[in-house]
Motif scaffolding. Structure first.
Motif, short mmCIF file in Angstrom:
data_model
loop_
_atom_site.label_atom_id
_atom_site.label_comp_id
_atom_site.label_asym_id
_atom_site.label_seq_id
_atom_site.Cartn_x
_atom_site.Cartn_y
_atom_site.Cartn_z
N THR A 63 6.38 -7.50 0.92
CA THR A 63 6.69 -7.37 2.34
C THR A 63 8.02 -8.06 2.63
O THR A 63 8.84 -7.57 3.38
CB THR A 63 5.56 -7.98 3.19
OG1 THR A 63 4.34 -7.31 2.89
CG2 THR A 63 5.84 -7.86 4.67
N SER B 126 7.51 -3.20 1.78
CA SER B 126 6.39 -2.62 2.51
C SER B 126 6.82 -2.11 3.88
O SER B 126 7.48 -2.82 4.64
CB SER B 126 5.28 -3.65 2.72
OG SER B 126 4.77 -4.09 1.50
N LEU C 33 2.30 -0.31 6.66
CA LEU C 33 1.57 -0.79 5.49
C LEU C 33 1.25 -2.28 5.65
O LEU C 33 0.15 -2.73 5.32
CB LEU C 33 2.38 -0.55 4.21
CG LEU C 33 1.77 -1.06 2.90
CD1 LEU C 33 0.38 -0.50 2.66
CD2 LEU C 33 2.68 -0.75 1.73
N ASN C 34 2.19 -3.04 6.19
CA ASN C 34 1.96 -4.46 6.41
C ASN C 34 0.80 -4.68 7.39
O ASN C 34 -0.03 -5.55 7.19
CB ASN C 34 3.23 -5.14 6.93
CG ASN C 34 3.14 -6.64 6.82
OD1 ASN C 34 3.11 -7.19 5.74
ND2 ASN C 34 3.07 -7.31 7.96
N SER D 19 -1.73 -2.66 7.88
CA SER D 19 -3.00 -2.34 7.21
C SER D 19 -3.37 -3.39 6.17
O SER D 19 -4.55 -3.68 5.97
CB SER D 19 -2.95 -0.95 6.59
OG SER D 19 -2.03 -0.89 5.54
N LYS D 20 -2.36 -4.00 5.49
CA LYS D 20 -2.64 -5.01 4.45
C LYS D 20 -3.00 -6.37 5.06
O LYS D 20 -3.90 -7.04 4.60
CB LYS D 20 -1.39 -5.25 3.59
CG LYS D 20 -1.24 -4.37 2.40
CD LYS D 20 -0.19 -4.87 1.41
CE LYS D 20 1.11 -5.35 2.00
NZ LYS D 20 2.17 -5.56 1.00
N LYS D 21 -2.24 -6.78 6.09
CA LYS D 21 -2.34 -8.15 6.58
C LYS D 21 -2.85 -8.27 8.00
O LYS D 21 -3.02 -9.37 8.50
CB LYS D 21 -0.97 -8.83 6.46
CG LYS D 21 -0.48 -8.87 5.01
CD LYS D 21 0.80 -9.63 4.86
CE LYS D 21 1.22 -9.61 3.39
NZ LYS D 21 2.33 -10.48 3.11
N SER E 46 2.77 3.28 0.90
CA SER E 46 1.34 3.17 0.61
C SER E 46 1.11 2.47 -0.72
O SER E 46 1.82 2.74 -1.70
CB SER E 46 0.72 4.56 0.57
OG SER E 46 -0.60 4.51 0.05
N LEU E 47 0.09 1.62 -0.76
CA LEU E 47 -0.30 0.97 -2.02
C LEU E 47 -0.79 2.01 -3.03
O LEU E 47 -0.69 1.80 -4.23
CB LEU E 47 -1.41 -0.06 -1.76
CG LEU E 47 -1.05 -1.26 -0.89
CD1 LEU E 47 -2.29 -2.12 -0.65
CD2 LEU E 47 0.05 -2.08 -1.51
N TRP F 270 -2.10 -10.82 -7.55
CA TRP F 270 -2.54 -9.45 -7.78
C TRP F 270 -3.03 -9.26 -9.22
O TRP F 270 -3.25 -8.13 -9.65
CB TRP F 270 -1.38 -8.48 -7.54
CG TRP F 270 -0.94 -8.38 -6.11
CD1 TRP F 270 0.08 -9.08 -5.53
CD2 TRP F 270 -1.49 -7.55 -5.09
NE1 TRP F 270 0.20 -8.72 -4.21
CE2 TRP F 270 -0.75 -7.79 -3.92
CE3 TRP F 270 -2.52 -6.63 -5.07
CZ2 TRP F 270 -1.02 -7.14 -2.72
CZ3 TRP F 270 -2.79 -5.98 -3.87
CH2 TRP F 270 -2.05 -6.23 -2.71
#
Length: 132
Positions: free
Chosen positions: A10, A37, A41-42, A44-46, A75-76, A97
């Motif tokens: 990010t 990112s 996306l950020n 949705s992730k965080k 997207s991841l 990760w």
């Protein structure tokens, strides 16, 4: 033969931990490509909007000496596509990760680097928010 390294992040509220992972990733090859990112996306992730916009974060990362190319990671689920698109020989991720991307060992080397101790973007944002 040159080696292309790819990494992702990010890179919000850019700090020395970000710089160190980029420098260490760059040292593993001849060309460094960085996926930044997307804002969505950020979220949705965080679960939060980044402090700096996608455009600003791309500009910051692109300005770093070790970085040869940047792109927006939408997207991841597209990691494999990004690795193939940029011809990456090495995928570098933080050790938070570890094991999550071992499946890409069939198309590139996968390296997990230790995070810089006691540095966290989330902790920095929380600290700034509480003193404001």
């Amino acid at each position: 033969m040159s080696r292309t390294v790819i990494t992702f992040g990010t890179f919000d509220v850019f700090h020395v931990g970000h710089l160190r992972v980029i420098e260490r990733a760059a040292a593993l090859g001849d060309r460094l490509v960085v996926g930044v990112s997307a804002d969505q996306l950020n979220v949705s992730k965080k679960g939060r909007e980044p402090v700096f916009s996608e455009r600003e974060r791309l500009e910051i990362v692109a300005a770093l000496k070790p970085v040869d190319e940047v792109f927006v990671e939408e997207s991841l689920d597209l990691k494999r596509d990004y690795i193939l698109r940029y011809g990456a020989d090495v995928l570098v991720m933080g050790d938070d990760w570890a094991g999550r991307f071992d499946e890409f060992g069939d198309i590139c080397e996968v390296v997990y680097l230790p995070r810089t101790p006691a540095i966290s973007t989330t902790a920095l944002i929380e600290k700034i928010s509480s003193t404001g």
